[in-house]
Design a protein around this motif. Sequence first.
Motif, PDB file in Angstrom:
ATOM      1  N   GLY A  67       0.810  -1.208   0.000  1.00  0.00           N
ATOM      2  CA  GLY A  67       0.000   0.000   0.000  1.00  0.00           C
ATOM      3  C   GLY A  67       0.846   1.263   0.000  1.00  0.00           C
ATOM      4  O   GLY A  67       2.057   1.228  -0.206  1.00  0.00           O
ATOM      5  N   GLU A  68       0.187   2.353   0.262  1.00  0.00           N
ATOM      6  CA  GLU A  68       0.834   3.660   0.240  1.00  0.00           C
ATOM      7  C   GLU A  68       1.848   3.802   1.377  1.00  0.00           C
ATOM      8  O   GLU A  68       1.597   3.374   2.501  1.00  0.00           O
ATOM      9  CB  GLU A  68      -0.242   4.745   0.374  1.00  0.00           C
ATOM     10  N   PHE A  69       3.010   4.404   1.082  1.00  0.00           N
ATOM     11  CA  PHE A  69       4.050   4.614   2.078  1.00  0.00           C
ATOM     12  C   PHE A  69       3.519   5.428   3.243  1.00  0.00           C
ATOM     13  O   PHE A  69       2.831   6.422   3.059  1.00  0.00           O
ATOM     14  CB  PHE A  69       5.244   5.353   1.447  1.00  0.00           C
ATOM     15  N   ARG A  70       3.865   5.016   4.463  1.00  0.00           N
ATOM     16  CA  ARG A  70       3.464   5.728   5.669  1.00  0.00           C
ATOM     17  C   ARG A  70       4.662   6.205   6.482  1.00  0.00           C
ATOM     18  O   ARG A  70       4.733   7.344   6.885  1.00  0.00           O
ATOM     19  CB  ARG A  70       2.588   4.854   6.563  1.00  0.00           C
ATOM     20  N   GLU A  71       5.639   5.296   6.742  1.00  0.00           N
ATOM     21  CA  GLU A  71       6.745   5.672   7.618  1.00  0.00           C
ATOM     22  C   GLU A  71       7.941   4.754   7.408  1.00  0.00           C
ATOM     23  O   GLU A  71       7.820   3.658   6.875  1.00  0.00           O
ATOM     24  CB  GLU A  71       6.317   5.629   9.079  1.00  0.00           C
ATOM     25  N   LEU A  72       9.078   5.238   7.886  1.00  0.00           N
ATOM     26  CA  LEU A  72      10.333   4.503   7.809  1.00  0.00           C
ATOM     27  C   LEU A  72      11.085   4.769   9.099  1.00  0.00           C
ATOM     28  O   LEU A  72      11.160   5.913   9.550  1.00  0.00           O
ATOM     29  CB  LEU A  72      11.146   5.008   6.608  1.00  0.00           C
ATOM     30  N   LEU A  73      11.648   3.728   9.722  1.00  0.00           N
ATOM     31  CA  LEU A  73      12.390   3.879  10.965  1.00  0.00           C
ATOM     32  C   LEU A  73      13.786   3.310  10.784  1.00  0.00           C
ATOM     33  O   LEU A  73      13.945   2.171  10.352  1.00  0.00           O
ATOM     34  CB  LEU A  73      11.678   3.148  12.109  1.00  0.00           C
ATOM     35  N   VAL A  74      14.790   4.119  11.116  1.00  0.00           N
ATOM     36  CA  VAL A  74      16.182   3.693  11.071  1.00  0.00           C
ATOM     37  C   VAL A  74      16.714   3.756  12.491  1.00  0.00           C
ATOM     38  O   VAL A  74      16.561   4.781  13.170  1.00  0.00           O
ATOM     39  CB  VAL A  74      17.016   4.613  10.152  1.00  0.00           C
ATOM     40  N   ARG A  75      17.343   2.667  12.935  1.00  0.00           N
ATOM     41  CA  ARG A  75      17.917   2.653  14.282  1.00  0.00           C
ATOM     42  C   ARG A  75      19.433   2.630  14.163  1.00  0.00           C
ATOM     43  O   ARG A  75      20.009   1.741  13.531  1.00  0.00           O
ATOM     44  CB  ARG A  75      17.438   1.434  15.057  1.00  0.00           C
ATOM     45  N   GLY A  76      20.064   3.622  14.760  1.00  0.00           N
ATOM     46  CA  GLY A  76      21.513   3.680  14.820  1.00  0.00           C
ATOM     47  C   GLY A  76      21.984   3.386  16.232  1.00  0.00           C
ATOM     48  O   GLY A  76      21.172   3.221  17.148  1.00  0.00           O
ATOM     49  N   ALA A  77      23.279   3.347  16.430  1.00  0.00           N
ATOM     50  CA  ALA A  77      23.846   3.044  17.739  1.00  0.00           C
ATOM     51  C   ALA A  77      23.436   4.076  18.787  1.00  0.00           C
ATOM     52  O   ALA A  77      23.335   3.750  19.972  1.00  0.00           O
ATOM     53  CB  ALA A  77      25.363   2.967  17.651  1.00  0.00           C
ATOM     54  N   ASP A  78      23.184   5.300  18.377  1.00  0.00           N
ATOM     55  CA  ASP A  78      22.863   6.372  19.329  1.00  0.00           C
ATOM     56  C   ASP A  78      21.428   6.865  19.255  1.00  0.00           C
ATOM     57  O   ASP A  78      21.106   7.908  19.829  1.00  0.00           O
ATOM     58  CB  ASP A  78      23.824   7.548  19.113  1.00  0.00           C
ATOM     59  N   GLY A  79      20.577   6.170  18.519  1.00  0.00           N
ATOM     60  CA  GLY A  79      19.187   6.601  18.476  1.00  0.00           C
ATOM     61  C   GLY A  79      18.498   6.278  17.166  1.00  0.00           C
ATOM     62  O   GLY A  79      18.940   5.420  16.400  1.00  0.00           O
ATOM     63  N   TYR A  80      17.415   7.003  16.920  1.00  0.00           N
ATOM     64  CA  TYR A  80      16.528   6.712  15.803  1.00  0.00           C
ATOM     65  C   TYR A  80      16.381   7.902  14.867  1.00  0.00           C
ATOM     66  O   TYR A  80      16.434   9.059  15.300  1.00  0.00           O
ATOM     67  CB  TYR A  80      15.127   6.366  16.335  1.00  0.00           C
TER      68      TYR A  80
END
Length: 161
Positions: A67-80
């Motif tokens: 479906g339609e794009f809603r969100e993307l989450l990237v997690r790094g060593a120090d946060g998001y």
Amino acid sequence: MAVEAEVLNELQRLRTRVPQLRGALAAGADGLVLARDLPDVEAEALAALTAAALGVGRRMADLAARGEFRELLVRGADGYVATYAAGHSAVLTLLADDRVNVGRLHLEGRRSGTRIAELMAATSTPDGPPRLPGGTTAPTAQGRPLGSLPLRIPPQSRYGS
């Protein structure tokens, strides 16, 4: 009040609702900064990367039939780094500490994305493309905002057939 000021107010309210939020950026789908509340981050570069991530996210959601794009989450060593669609012409990117409550981040990010979409829609012309800061219009193809064009190439038009 200009739409940029209203979007900035929304970003500032969002940062008070999520204490572990370290920055917020609203950008057009074209990568131009609409508003920012970012200490120690190059806003223009983040806006450009956000637009690229939006394009990739839209493409991934489309190819995976999600479906339609809603969100993307990237997690790094120090946060998001969290990116949320804000209608078809804008995107919201949030920078959060690693101890943030991710559920709360999503809840508030989605709410702010919806609010920013409403603010951007209020600046659209009734029969034309959205208005950008400074009164210019968003790039279009055949009268449609570029961000609203289909991502797939119809089979009959591939390779000149």
